[in-house]
Design an enzyme around this catalytic site. Sequence first.
Site, PDB file in Angstrom:
ATOM      1  N   LYS A  98      14.474   1.448   3.792  1.00 65.17           N
ATOM      2  CA  LYS A  98      14.363   1.524   2.329  1.00 65.17           C
ATOM      3  C   LYS A  98      15.479   2.399   1.764  1.00 65.17           C
ATOM      4  O   LYS A  98      15.864   3.380   2.383  1.00 65.17           O
ATOM      5  CB  LYS A  98      13.031   2.172   1.934  1.00 65.17           C
ATOM      6  CG  LYS A  98      11.809   1.536   2.525  1.00 65.17           C
ATOM      7  CD  LYS A  98      10.589   2.422   2.247  1.00 65.17           C
ATOM      8  CE  LYS A  98       9.461   2.165   3.215  1.00 65.17           C
ATOM      9  NZ  LYS A  98       8.460   3.205   3.276  1.00 65.17           N
ATOM     10  N   HIS A 156      -0.424  12.140  -0.364  1.00 63.39           N
ATOM     11  CA  HIS A 156       0.199  12.798   0.801  1.00 63.39           C
ATOM     12  C   HIS A 156      -0.283  14.244   0.925  1.00 63.39           C
ATOM     13  O   HIS A 156      -0.619  14.708   2.013  1.00 63.39           O
ATOM     14  CB  HIS A 156       1.729  12.865   0.640  1.00 63.39           C
ATOM     15  CG  HIS A 156       2.443  11.562   0.656  1.00 63.39           C
ATOM     16  ND1 HIS A 156       3.381  11.211  -0.294  1.00 63.39           N
ATOM     17  CD2 HIS A 156       2.389  10.517   1.516  1.00 63.39           C
ATOM     18  CE1 HIS A 156       3.877  10.020  -0.011  1.00 63.39           C
ATOM     19  NE2 HIS A 156       3.289   9.570   1.071  1.00 63.39           N
ATOM     20  N   SER A 171       4.112   6.145  -3.117  1.00 60.75           N
ATOM     21  CA  SER A 171       5.344   6.630  -3.744  1.00 60.75           C
ATOM     22  C   SER A 171       5.981   5.503  -4.560  1.00 60.75           C
ATOM     23  O   SER A 171       6.488   5.739  -5.661  1.00 60.75           O
ATOM     24  CB  SER A 171       6.348   7.097  -2.687  1.00 60.75           C
ATOM     25  OG  SER A 171       5.815   8.158  -1.936  1.00 60.75           O
ATOM     26  N   ARG A 186      -5.068   4.291   3.669  1.00 57.49           N
ATOM     27  CA  ARG A 186      -5.582   4.000   2.332  1.00 57.49           C
ATOM     28  C   ARG A 186      -6.544   2.821   2.353  1.00 57.49           C
ATOM     29  O   ARG A 186      -7.701   2.943   2.028  1.00 57.49           O
ATOM     30  CB  ARG A 186      -4.421   3.698   1.373  1.00 57.49           C
ATOM     31  CG  ARG A 186      -3.690   4.928   0.942  1.00 57.49           C
ATOM     32  CD  ARG A 186      -2.371   4.597   0.345  1.00 57.49           C
ATOM     33  NE  ARG A 186      -1.475   4.098   1.382  1.00 57.49           N
ATOM     34  CZ  ARG A 186      -0.183   3.943   1.238  1.00 57.49           C
ATOM     35  NH1 ARG A 186       0.380   4.195   0.062  1.00 57.49           N
ATOM     36  NH2 ARG A 186       0.571   3.513   2.224  1.00 57.49           N
TER      37      ARG A 186
HETATM   38  P1  ADP Z   1       5.951   5.641   5.441  1.00 59.85           P
HETATM   39  O1  ADP Z   1       7.193   5.080   4.842  1.00 59.85           O
HETATM   40  O2  ADP Z   1       6.108   6.188   6.836  1.00 59.85           O
HETATM   41  O3  ADP Z   1       4.714   4.798   5.284  1.00 59.85           O
HETATM   42  P2  ADP Z   1       5.017   7.299   3.296  1.00 59.85           P
HETATM   43  O4  ADP Z   1       5.757   8.450   2.737  1.00 59.85           O
HETATM   44  O5  ADP Z   1       4.821   6.119   2.427  1.00 59.85           O
HETATM   45  O6  ADP Z   1       5.749   6.965   4.620  1.00 59.85           O
HETATM   46  O7  ADP Z   1       3.611   7.795   3.828  1.00 59.85           O
HETATM   47  C1  ADP Z   1       3.482   8.834   4.764  1.00 59.85           C
HETATM   48  C2  ADP Z   1       2.044   8.902   5.237  1.00 59.85           C
HETATM   49  O8  ADP Z   1       1.183   9.212   4.145  1.00 59.85           O
HETATM   50  C3  ADP Z   1       1.512   7.603   5.810  1.00 59.85           C
HETATM   51  O9  ADP Z   1       0.623   7.923   6.872  1.00 59.85           O
HETATM   52  C4  ADP Z   1       0.766   6.972   4.677  1.00 59.85           C
HETATM   53  O10 ADP Z   1      -0.261   6.120   5.123  1.00 59.85           O
HETATM   54  C5  ADP Z   1       0.185   8.214   4.021  1.00 59.85           C
HETATM   55  N1  ADP Z   1      -0.099   7.995   2.607  1.00 59.85           N
HETATM   56  C6  ADP Z   1       0.689   7.467   1.673  1.00 59.85           C
HETATM   57  N2  ADP Z   1       0.067   7.428   0.472  1.00 59.85           N
HETATM   58  C7  ADP Z   1      -1.167   7.952   0.681  1.00 59.85           C
HETATM   59  C8  ADP Z   1      -2.323   8.153  -0.141  1.00 59.85           C
HETATM   60  N3  ADP Z   1      -2.346   7.792  -1.416  1.00 59.85           N
HETATM   61  N4  ADP Z   1      -3.414   8.715   0.428  1.00 59.85           N
HETATM   62  C9  ADP Z   1      -3.398   9.044   1.729  1.00 59.85           C
HETATM   63  N5  ADP Z   1      -2.374   8.862   2.558  1.00 59.85           N
HETATM   64  C10 ADP Z   1      -1.267   8.318   2.058  1.00 59.85           C
END
Ligand code: ADP
Length: 165
Positions: A42, A18, A129, A91
């Site tokens: 979630k 992130h 996460s 990703r």
């Molecule tokens: P959501 O529940 O909206 O998917 P996340 O917190 O999981 O929220 O992710 C927020 C953003 O960060 C999303 O655009 C997701 O694709 C991106 N993201 C999550 N993990 C990574 C990573 N390892 N590398 C790049 N982007 C990521």
Amino acid sequence: MDKIAVVPGSFDPITNGHLDIIKRAADIFDVVYVAVMNNSSKRPLFDVNERMALIAKVTENMPNVKVDSSSGLLINYAKSKNANAVVRGLRAVSDFEYEMQITAMNRFLDEHIETFFIMTQNKYSFLSSSIVKEVSQYGGNIHGLVPDIVEEALKEKFKEKSNQK
Ligand code: ADP
């Protein structure tokens, strides 16, 4: 006119994947709102304030990044901030279908707000996460995958939880 972007997500908790997306967005846009979205089905490990505090700490050296939260529709939040862009990270191919659906819906809701995708670095392509929480819960080493203060916060959280049992 300032170029204003929103980087939305659950951030439960923020990972280095992130953070990399946020940094790169901050290099391109004048102002970046990192919005902790609080309407997911979630059950989060960290509450919204805890998630925001961790993000604020790890972005404190990025002056054009602001941390916020929202519990409504992303598009309404973006409009309220005069944002012209939403930035998401990609990703793997597995992210693509879901992101395409959300992007199409957001475009239907407001065609003036553009969605931008930033491809993750290879070293973060497996990182989420959820996987970090899973590994941390069982005492695995997540060093380098999350900022140090997040590593500490996860340890504390699982200690609290095991004491409650
Ligand atoms: P959501 O529940 O909206 O998917 P996340 O917190 O999981 O929220 O992710 C927020 C953003 O960060 C999303 O655009 C997701 O694709 C991106 N993201 C999550 N993990 C990574 C990573 N390892 N590398 C790049 N982007 C990521």
